[in-house]
Design a protein around this motif. Structure first.
Motif, mmCIF file in Angstrom:
data_model
loop_
_atom_site.group_PDB
_atom_site.id
_atom_site.type_symbol
_atom_site.label_atom_id
_atom_site.label_comp_id
_atom_site.label_asym_id
_atom_site.label_seq_id
_atom_site.Cartn_x
_atom_site.Cartn_y
_atom_site.Cartn_z
ATOM 1 N N VAL A 28 -20.676 25.854 41.268
ATOM 2 C CA VAL A 28 -19.419 25.080 41.224
ATOM 3 C C VAL A 28 -18.235 25.998 40.953
ATOM 4 C CG1 VAL A 28 -20.621 23.023 40.390
ATOM 5 C CG2 VAL A 28 -19.539 24.538 38.722
ATOM 6 N N LEU A 29 -17.062 25.582 41.412
ATOM 7 C CA LEU A 29 -15.846 26.314 41.084
ATOM 8 C C LEU A 29 -15.589 26.174 39.594
ATOM 9 C CD1 LEU A 29 -12.877 25.470 43.495
ATOM 10 C CD2 LEU A 29 -14.357 27.468 43.533
ATOM 11 N N ILE A 30 -15.003 27.192 39.020
ATOM 12 C CA ILE A 30 -14.580 27.096 37.623
ATOM 13 C C ILE A 30 -13.301 26.265 37.607
ATOM 14 C CG2 ILE A 30 -13.832 28.418 35.611
ATOM 15 C CD1 ILE A 30 -15.410 30.804 37.078
ATOM 16 N N PRO A 31 -13.278 25.159 36.861
ATOM 17 C CA PRO A 31 -12.090 24.299 36.899
ATOM 18 C C PRO A 31 -10.828 25.077 36.537
ATOM 19 C CG PRO A 31 -13.886 23.209 35.733
ATOM 20 C CD PRO A 31 -14.332 24.619 35.988
ATOM 21 N N ARG A 32 -9.789 24.878 37.352
ATOM 22 C CA ARG A 32 -8.516 25.577 37.144
ATOM 23 C C ARG A 32 -7.561 24.720 36.319
ATOM 24 N NH1 ARG A 32 -11.627 28.657 40.059
ATOM 25 N NH2 ARG A 32 -10.809 29.716 41.879
ATOM 26 N N VAL A 33 -6.670 25.418 35.615
ATOM 27 C CA VAL A 33 -5.638 24.692 34.870
ATOM 28 C C VAL A 33 -4.790 23.858 35.837
ATOM 29 C CG1 VAL A 33 -3.601 24.941 33.399
ATOM 30 C CG2 VAL A 33 -5.557 26.441 33.068
ATOM 31 N N THR B 49 -13.008 38.364 41.737
ATOM 32 C CA THR B 49 -13.697 37.433 40.826
ATOM 33 C C THR B 49 -13.931 36.085 41.503
ATOM 34 O OG1 THR B 49 -11.624 36.696 39.893
ATOM 35 C CG2 THR B 49 -12.738 38.443 38.713
ATOM 36 N N VAL B 50 -13.045 35.732 42.442
ATOM 37 C CA VAL B 50 -13.215 34.481 43.192
ATOM 38 C C VAL B 50 -14.111 34.750 44.408
ATOM 39 C CG1 VAL B 50 -12.037 32.641 44.458
ATOM 40 C CG2 VAL B 50 -10.932 33.684 42.462
ATOM 41 N N ARG B 51 -13.707 35.712 45.219
ATOM 42 C CA ARG B 51 -14.383 35.963 46.499
ATOM 43 C C ARG B 51 -15.865 36.295 46.347
ATOM 44 N NH1 ARG B 51 -12.556 41.261 48.798
ATOM 45 N NH2 ARG B 51 -14.341 41.968 47.572
ATOM 46 N N PHE C 69 -4.740 13.942 46.160
ATOM 47 C CA PHE C 69 -5.278 15.241 46.567
ATOM 48 C C PHE C 69 -4.674 16.369 45.747
ATOM 49 C CE2 PHE C 69 -5.815 13.593 51.113
ATOM 50 C CZ PHE C 69 -7.205 13.759 51.131
ATOM 51 N N GLU C 70 -5.497 17.369 45.430
ATOM 52 C CA GLU C 70 -4.926 18.666 45.067
ATOM 53 C C GLU C 70 -4.724 19.422 46.372
ATOM 54 O OE1 GLU C 70 -6.542 21.088 41.877
ATOM 55 O OE2 GLU C 70 -6.260 22.888 43.095
ATOM 56 N N VAL C 71 -3.638 20.205 46.463
ATOM 57 C CA VAL C 71 -3.410 21.000 47.673
ATOM 58 C C VAL C 71 -3.146 22.452 47.296
ATOM 59 C CG1 VAL C 71 -2.476 19.053 48.996
ATOM 60 C CG2 VAL C 71 -0.906 20.543 47.724
ATOM 61 N N SER D 186 -9.454 13.840 45.036
ATOM 62 C CA SER D 186 -10.217 14.945 45.613
ATOM 63 C C SER D 186 -9.497 16.286 45.490
ATOM 64 C CB SER D 186 -10.490 14.668 47.110
ATOM 65 O OG SER D 186 -11.284 15.703 47.647
ATOM 66 N N ASN D 187 -10.252 17.279 45.065
ATOM 67 C CA ASN D 187 -9.805 18.664 45.130
ATOM 68 C C ASN D 187 -10.762 19.345 46.108
ATOM 69 O OD1 ASN D 187 -9.023 21.313 44.746
ATOM 70 N ND2 ASN D 187 -10.026 21.520 42.755
ATOM 71 N N PRO D 188 -10.479 19.177 47.410
ATOM 72 C CA PRO D 188 -11.443 19.669 48.411
ATOM 73 C C PRO D 188 -11.283 21.173 48.617
ATOM 74 C CG PRO D 188 -9.525 18.807 49.526
ATOM 75 C CD PRO D 188 -9.259 18.643 48.044
ATOM 76 N N PRO D 189 -12.193 21.791 49.356
ATOM 77 C CA PRO D 189 -11.993 23.202 49.718
ATOM 78 C C PRO D 189 -10.718 23.298 50.559
ATOM 79 C CG PRO D 189 -14.222 22.453 50.282
ATOM 80 C CD PRO D 189 -13.434 21.243 49.937
ATOM 81 N N TYR D 190 -9.817 24.228 50.231
ATOM 82 C CA TYR D 190 -8.567 24.273 51.004
ATOM 83 C C TYR D 190 -8.063 25.673 51.341
ATOM 84 C CZ TYR D 190 -6.367 24.423 46.253
ATOM 85 O OH TYR D 190 -6.013 24.711 44.969
ATOM 86 N N ILE D 191 -8.869 26.686 51.085
ATOM 87 C CA ILE D 191 -8.426 28.041 51.436
ATOM 88 C C ILE D 191 -8.690 28.242 52.940
ATOM 89 C CG2 ILE D 191 -8.725 30.504 50.964
ATOM 90 C CD1 ILE D 191 -7.908 29.069 48.434
ATOM 91 N N PRO D 192 -7.657 28.681 53.712
ATOM 92 C CA PRO D 192 -7.902 28.962 55.126
ATOM 93 C C PRO D 192 -9.012 30.021 55.251
ATOM 94 C CG PRO D 192 -5.546 28.954 54.652
ATOM 95 C CD PRO D 192 -6.241 28.881 53.331
ATOM 96 N N LEU E 10 -18.483 27.504 49.764
ATOM 97 C CA LEU E 10 -18.572 26.103 50.180
ATOM 98 C C LEU E 10 -17.453 25.267 49.543
ATOM 99 C CD1 LEU E 10 -20.528 24.057 51.653
ATOM 100 C CD2 LEU E 10 -21.599 23.685 49.419
ATOM 101 N N ALA E 11 -17.052 25.652 48.340
ATOM 102 C CA ALA E 11 -16.032 24.904 47.607
ATOM 103 C C ALA E 11 -14.625 25.418 47.886
ATOM 104 C CB ALA E 11 -16.305 24.978 46.106
ATOM 105 N N LEU E 12 -14.528 26.507 48.644
ATOM 106 C CA LEU E 12 -13.221 27.132 48.873
ATOM 107 C C LEU E 12 -12.745 26.995 50.310
ATOM 108 C CD1 LEU E 12 -13.880 30.543 47.037
ATOM 109 C CD2 LEU E 12 -12.337 28.743 46.252
ATOM 110 N N ASP E 13 -13.675 27.122 51.259
ATOM 111 C CA ASP E 13 -13.320 27.287 52.669
ATOM 112 C C ASP E 13 -12.895 25.970 53.321
ATOM 113 O OD1 ASP E 13 -13.164 27.891 55.354
ATOM 114 O OD2 ASP E 13 -14.893 29.239 55.314
HETATM 115 N N1 GLN Z 1 -7.503 26.784 43.564
HETATM 116 C C1 GLN Z 1 -8.679 27.473 44.009
HETATM 117 C C2 GLN Z 1 -8.362 28.944 44.176
HETATM 118 O O1 GLN Z 1 -7.223 29.305 44.222
HETATM 119 C C3 GLN Z 1 -9.212 26.889 45.302
HETATM 120 C C4 GLN Z 1 -9.697 25.516 45.090
HETATM 121 C C5 GLN Z 1 -10.037 24.815 46.352
HETATM 122 O O2 GLN Z 1 -10.219 25.349 47.445
HETATM 123 N N2 GLN Z 1 -10.137 23.546 46.185
HETATM 124 O O3 GLN Z 1 -9.244 29.765 44.198
#
Ligand code: GLN
Length: 294
Positions: free
Chosen positions: A92-97, A206-208, A245-247, A190-196, A214-217
């Motif tokens: 899982v993604l680490i929850p962000r502030v 640390t992220v990549r 939505f989170e964007v 929803s905070n879906p995957p949203y990184i292009p 799956l949670a980012l793309d």
């Molecule tokens: N906010 C996350 C990041 O910057 C991405 C979260 C997402 O894709 N929902 O790494």
């Protein structure tokens, strides 16, 4: 030479600082506590005690992983979100502030609806849905998540926070049309995957290298999940229900347009603490309602 907890902590903090890690003080404490199996208060209490060799070895091993870029939450298996302790794993993604803004906005609405049914799509650790359930008392929340490993973490977090009476978990693919049996929700969050996809390679190590892609793309332009959720999950909202939505950076206007085109009204954009447009939400009006209103 034997070393005390206090010296070990200070030494680790210095190493993390030297490596340019911003939260060195907190991270050093978390690493020592995790290795020693001690709660935070015990670390101060036991500061003058000598560290057993096996704990010293464990701290060294965790430190090496941290210095190689692994986020501290994956080392300790925990993170805090909206004041709630959560289990965390590399599934899982680490929850962000930033995401606390999404939780806060949804909570404000859900509190106004009696016995509100809420769906958290792409729930990950369950952080958003659990924060909503905890702070909006009558709410019943469904955590929907496609990854079985992540669902396991969701279930642990429901239990850990004592929310089993009002929160359930289900394997849901946000890209598929919901089955009718799911019923209607007054709120979908929803905070879906949203990184292009093309930006993933340039993310911080640390992220990549450690967080689940799956949670980012979010596909070529990062907007795949917004498109599909708006199109396929619209009918799972009751009339007057809201979609939150989170964007990602620079996506708010595009998501607003997608929602508007699908018949959502009163669409608002909310900024995070850094002033970045971070949350887009709107209300679904039925066609009849819209005609009457115009
Ligand atoms: N906010 C996350 C990041 O910057 C991405 C979260 C997402 O894709 N929902 O790494």
């Amino acid at each position: 030479m034997p070393v005390t907890y206090n010296n070990m902590y200070m030494d680790l903090r210095a190493q993390l600082r030297h490596a340019g890690i911003e939260g060195a003080t907190v991270e050093a404490r978390e690493i020592v506590c995790a290795a020693a199996g001690k709660p935070r208060e015990a670390l101060y209490r036991d500061g003058a005690l000598y560290v057993p060799p096996e704990i010293e070895r464990e701290v060294r091993a965790l430190t090496a992983r941290r210095l190689a870029g692994e986020p501290v939450a994956y080392l300790t298996g925990e993170w805090e979100f909206y004041g709630m302790p959560l289990d965390i794993s590399p599934a899982v993604l680490i929850p962000r502030v930033d995401t606390e803004v999404l939780a806060e906005q949804a909570i404000t609405y859900v509190k106004t609806v009696d016995g509100c049914r809420v769906l958290d799509l792409c729930a990950g650790s369950g952080c958003v849905g659990l924060a909503v359930a905890k702070h909006a008392e009558g709410a019943r929340v469904l955590l929907g998540e496609i990854s079985d490993e992540a669902l396991k973490i969701c279930r642990q977090n429901v239990r850990r926070n004592g929310l089993g009476g009002r929160v359930s978990c289900m394997r849901i693919d946000a890209r598929e049309k919901p089955s009718r049996q799911l019923g209607e929700f007054a709120c979908i969050v929803s905070n879906p995957p949203y990184i292009p996809s093309g930006d993933i390679a340039a993310l911080d190590v640390t992220v990549r290298d450690f967080e689940p892609h799956l949670a980012l793309d979010g596909g070529a332009d990062g907007l795949d999940f917004y498109r599909v959720i708006i199109e396929k999950w619209r009918d799972a909202l009751c009339t007057g229900g809201r979609l939150y939505f989170e964007v990602g950076i620079g996506q708010a206007d595009a998501v607003l347009r997608l929602m508007r085109a699908a018949g959502f009204g009163d669409i608002q954009i909310v900024q995070d603490t850094l002033g970045i447009p971070r949350v887009v939400f709107g209300t679904l009006y039925s066609d009849v309602f819209q005609k009457e209103a115009t």
